[in-house]
Design a protein around this motif. Structure first.
Motif, PDB file in Angstrom:
ATOM      1  N   MET A 144     -28.663 -13.185 -15.389  1.00 32.88           N
ATOM      2  CA  MET A 144     -27.344 -12.557 -15.447  1.00 32.88           C
ATOM      3  C   MET A 144     -27.381 -11.192 -14.750  1.00 32.88           C
ATOM      4  SD  MET A 144     -25.017 -14.369 -17.048  1.00 32.88           S
ATOM      5  CE  MET A 144     -23.864 -13.157 -17.660  1.00 32.88           C
ATOM      6  N   PRO A 145     -26.404 -10.920 -13.874  1.00 36.80           N
ATOM      7  CA  PRO A 145     -26.374  -9.597 -13.229  1.00 36.80           C
ATOM      8  C   PRO A 145     -26.015  -8.509 -14.228  1.00 36.80           C
ATOM      9  CG  PRO A 145     -24.405 -10.861 -12.688  1.00 36.80           C
ATOM     10  CD  PRO A 145     -25.326 -11.797 -13.414  1.00 36.80           C
ATOM     11  N   ASN A 146     -26.394  -7.303 -13.915  1.00 40.17           N
ATOM     12  CA  ASN A 146     -26.050  -6.152 -14.740  1.00 40.17           C
ATOM     13  C   ASN A 146     -24.678  -5.625 -14.339  1.00 40.17           C
ATOM     14  OD1 ASN A 146     -28.655  -5.896 -16.134  1.00 40.17           O
ATOM     15  ND2 ASN A 146     -29.441  -5.428 -14.098  1.00 40.17           N
ATOM     16  N   ARG A 147     -24.086  -4.840 -15.217  1.00 35.09           N
ATOM     17  CA  ARG A 147     -22.824  -4.168 -14.907  1.00 35.09           C
ATOM     18  C   ARG A 147     -23.069  -2.669 -14.855  1.00 35.09           C
ATOM     19  NH1 ARG A 147     -17.832  -4.848 -18.334  1.00 35.09           N
ATOM     20  NH2 ARG A 147     -19.313  -4.230 -19.938  1.00 35.09           N
ATOM     21  N   PHE A 148     -22.637  -2.051 -13.766  1.00 41.12           N
ATOM     22  CA  PHE A 148     -22.841  -0.620 -13.590  1.00 41.12           C
ATOM     23  C   PHE A 148     -21.490   0.085 -13.466  1.00 41.12           C
ATOM     24  CE2 PHE A 148     -26.611  -2.687 -11.682  1.00 41.12           C
ATOM     25  CZ  PHE A 148     -27.584  -2.166 -12.532  1.00 41.12           C
ATOM     26  N   LYS A 149     -21.353   1.179 -14.193  1.00 46.10           N
ATOM     27  CA  LYS A 149     -20.109   1.946 -14.187  1.00 46.10           C
ATOM     28  C   LYS A 149     -20.091   2.891 -12.982  1.00 46.10           C
ATOM     29  CE  LYS A 149     -17.245   4.885 -17.184  1.00 46.10           C
ATOM     30  NZ  LYS A 149     -17.193   5.615 -18.485  1.00 46.10           N
ATOM     31  N   ALA A 150     -19.134   2.679 -12.090  1.00 48.48           N
ATOM     32  CA  ALA A 150     -19.094   3.437 -10.838  1.00 48.48           C
ATOM     33  C   ALA A 150     -17.768   4.167 -10.658  1.00 48.48           C
ATOM     34  CB  ALA A 150     -19.313   2.490  -9.655  1.00 48.48           C
ATOM     35  N   ALA A 151     -17.832   5.259  -9.910  1.00 49.20           N
ATOM     36  CA  ALA A 151     -16.637   5.976  -9.465  1.00 49.20           C
ATOM     37  C   ALA A 151     -16.589   5.871  -7.947  1.00 49.20           C
ATOM     38  CB  ALA A 151     -16.680   7.437  -9.903  1.00 49.20           C
ATOM     39  N   LEU A 152     -15.419   5.567  -7.406  1.00 49.21           N
ATOM     40  CA  LEU A 152     -15.255   5.379  -5.964  1.00 49.21           C
ATOM     41  C   LEU A 152     -14.338   6.444  -5.377  1.00 49.21           C
ATOM     42  CD1 LEU A 152     -16.300   2.540  -6.927  1.00 49.21           C
ATOM     43  CD2 LEU A 152     -14.887   1.555  -5.117  1.00 49.21           C
ATOM     44  N   HIS A 153     -14.546   6.715  -4.099  1.00 44.73           N
ATOM     45  CA  HIS A 153     -13.718   7.639  -3.310  1.00 44.73           C
ATOM     46  C   HIS A 153     -13.879   9.065  -3.849  1.00 44.73           C
ATOM     47  CE1 HIS A 153      -9.722   8.101  -0.885  1.00 44.73           C
ATOM     48  NE2 HIS A 153     -10.527   9.142  -0.731  1.00 44.73           N
ATOM     49  N   LEU A 154     -14.996   9.683  -3.453  1.00 47.70           N
ATOM     50  CA  LEU A 154     -15.377  10.992  -3.979  1.00 47.70           C
ATOM     51  C   LEU A 154     -15.713  11.963  -2.847  1.00 47.70           C
ATOM     52  CD1 LEU A 154     -17.892   9.500  -6.548  1.00 47.70           C
ATOM     53  CD2 LEU A 154     -15.525  10.121  -7.028  1.00 47.70           C
ATOM     54  N   HIS A 155     -15.359  13.236  -3.053  1.00 47.96           N
ATOM     55  CA  HIS A 155     -15.597  14.269  -2.050  1.00 47.96           C
ATOM     56  C   HIS A 155     -16.431  15.405  -2.641  1.00 47.96           C
ATOM     57  CE1 HIS A 155     -12.597  12.511   0.711  1.00 47.96           C
ATOM     58  NE2 HIS A 155     -11.962  12.190  -0.408  1.00 47.96           N
ATOM     59  N   THR A 156     -17.267  16.003  -1.807  1.00 46.74           N
ATOM     60  CA  THR A 156     -18.123  17.112  -2.228  1.00 46.74           C
ATOM     61  C   THR A 156     -17.887  18.318  -1.322  1.00 46.74           C
ATOM     62  OG1 THR A 156     -19.985  16.627  -0.749  1.00 46.74           O
ATOM     63  CG2 THR A 156     -19.886  15.400  -2.830  1.00 46.74           C
ATOM     64  N   THR A 157     -18.724  19.332  -1.483  1.00 45.81           N
ATOM     65  CA  THR A 157     -18.636  20.523  -0.640  1.00 45.81           C
ATOM     66  C   THR A 157     -19.004  20.230   0.814  1.00 45.81           C
ATOM     67  OG1 THR A 157     -20.867  21.079  -1.422  1.00 45.81           O
ATOM     68  CG2 THR A 157     -19.019  22.205  -2.480  1.00 45.81           C
ATOM     69  N   TYR A 158     -19.477  19.028   1.100  1.00 42.27           N
ATOM     70  CA  TYR A 158     -19.726  18.667   2.499  1.00 42.27           C
ATOM     71  C   TYR A 158     -18.414  18.502   3.256  1.00 42.27           C
ATOM     72  CZ  TYR A 158     -24.772  18.203   2.487  1.00 42.27           C
ATOM     73  OH  TYR A 158     -26.119  18.485   2.460  1.00 42.27           O
ATOM     74  N   SER A 159     -17.304  18.308   2.532  1.00 45.95           N
ATOM     75  CA  SER A 159     -15.994  18.295   3.191  1.00 45.95           C
ATOM     76  C   SER A 159     -15.068  19.218   2.404  1.00 45.95           C
ATOM     77  CB  SER A 159     -15.456  16.868   3.342  1.00 45.95           C
ATOM     78  OG  SER A 159     -15.354  16.187   2.109  1.00 45.95           O
ATOM     79  N   ASP A 160     -14.093  18.673   1.684  1.00 47.13           N
ATOM     80  CA  ASP A 160     -13.136  19.539   0.987  1.00 47.13           C
ATOM     81  C   ASP A 160     -13.223  19.429  -0.532  1.00 47.13           C
ATOM     82  OD1 ASP A 160     -12.178  16.964   0.898  1.00 47.13           O
ATOM     83  OD2 ASP A 160     -10.107  17.480   1.385  1.00 47.13           O
TER      84      ASP A 160
END
Length: 270
Positions: A1-17
Motif C-alpha cells: 500500500m502506498p503512503n499518504r503524504f501531506k503536501a502544500a503546493l504553489h509556494l514562494h520564498t525570498t528567492y522571489s517575492d
C-alpha cells in the motif's frame, strides 16, 4: 500500500517575492503537520546561478521525513492580463518565449505543467495550451480566496477533460506571507517521500485536496450542493475583496504607509 503524504503546493520564498526563506517556510509548514512542499518561485527573479543555489537548498532541507521539491512559476504578459504557468519539479533554469513551448520544456525537464489561477479574458492565450497541459489550478486560496474557488476554473477543466481526461485539477496555496491562509492540504499517495515519486503521483492523479474537512478531487467533480455553495461564497468573497481594496486605496493614493492591521487583513483576504 502506498503512503499518504501531506503536501502544500504553489509556494514562494525570498528567492522571489515570498516573505520567508526556504528554511523558514519548511519550519512554518512542518508545525502544521505538512511533510512536503511543492515549490513555485517566480522564474523572473532567478537566473541559472540562483537556480542552482535554490535547488541545492531545497535538497538540503529534504530527508526521509520531509521533502522540498523545487519548482518555478513562469509569467507571460498579454494586453488582457498576465498568464502564469507552474512548473512543479523543474530543477533547472530555462525559460521559453511562449507558454506552449514552456510546457514542452517543463515536460522535458521532468516537471508537471499546471495553469495557475486561470483568468477568463486570457482564453485566446489559454486555448493552445489545452493540448499539452498536465493540469489546471482549480482553487488558489490566495487568488480565489479561502471561501470558495472560482467556478469558471472547474468549467474550464471539464471542457478540457472532455477531450483529454488525463488533465487534472490542482489545488494551491500561492503562499507568500506567514499571515496568509495556509490550510489547503494536498494528500499525495506515493511509496516514498522523494521528488520523482511525488511528481509521478501528481502527474497520475494519485492525490486529493482537503480543506477544513472538505475533500476535493483531481477530476474536478462537484456535487450540485457543493457547486451552489461555492457560487454563494464566491459572490461573498468578491464583496469582501472590494471592501478591503477600497479601504487600502486612500493610503496608496496619498503614498502613506498602510496600517499594520489593515495590511494583515488584506494579506488574509487578497
Amino acid at each position: 500500500m502506498p503512503n499518504r503524504f501531506k503536501a502544500a503546493l504553489h509556494l514562494h520564498t525570498t528567492y522571489s517575492d515570498g516573505e520567508l526563506t526556504p528554511e523558514e517556510l519548511k519550519a512554518f509548514f512542518q508545525k502544521k503537520g505538512f511533510q512536503c512542499l511543492i515549490m513555485s518561485d517566480h522564474a523572473e527573479a532567478l537566473d541559472s546561478n540562483k537556480m542552482e543555489e535554490y535547488v541545492a537548498r531545497c535538497r538540503a532541507l529534504s530527508d526521509d521525513r520531509f521533502c522540498v521539491v523545487p519548482g518555478l512559476e513562469f509569467a507571460y504578459g498579454f494586453e488582457t492580463g498576465s498568464l502564469h504557468l507552474l512548473g512543479y519539479g523543474v530543477a533547472k533554469y530555462q525559460r521559453e518565449e511562449a507558454p506552449v513551448k514552456m510546457i514542452e520544456t517543463i515536460h522535458r525537464l521532468g516537471g508537471v505543467a499546471v495553469l495557475a489561477h486561470p483568468y477568463p479574458p486570457l482564453m485566446p492565450q489559454i486555448a493552445p495550451m489545452k493540448e499539452t497541459l498536465d493540469g489546471i489550478e482549480l482553487w488558489n486560496t490566495k487568488y480565489n480566496g479561502r471561501l470558495a474557488p472560482a467556478l469558471w476554473n472547474y468549467y474550464l477543466l471539464k471542457e478540457v477533460r472532455g477531450r483529454r481526461p488525463e488533465v487534472l485539477g490542482f489545488y494551491g496555496t500561492d503562499f507568500h506571507w506567514k499571515t496568509q491562509y495556509a490550510e489547503m492540504a494536498v494528500w499525495i499517495e506515493a511509496e516514498e517521500l522523494t521528488p520523482p515519486l511525488l511528481l509521478a503521483a501528481l502527474r497520475n492523479g494519485k492525490f486529493y485536496a482537503e480543506k477544513e474537512g472538505m475533500r476535493l478531487t483531481p477530476d474536478g467533480s462537484l456535487t450540485p450542493r457543493q457547486e451552489a455553495s461555492f457560487e454563494r461564497k464566491e459572490r461573498l468573497y468578491r464583496i469582501w475583496r472590494k471592501m478591503v481594496v477600497g479601504a487600502r486605496a486612500p493610503f496608496k493614493t496619498l503614498r502613506i504607509p498602510i496600517p499594520r492591521r489593515l495590511k494583515a487583513l488584506a494579506r488574509k483576504v487578497l
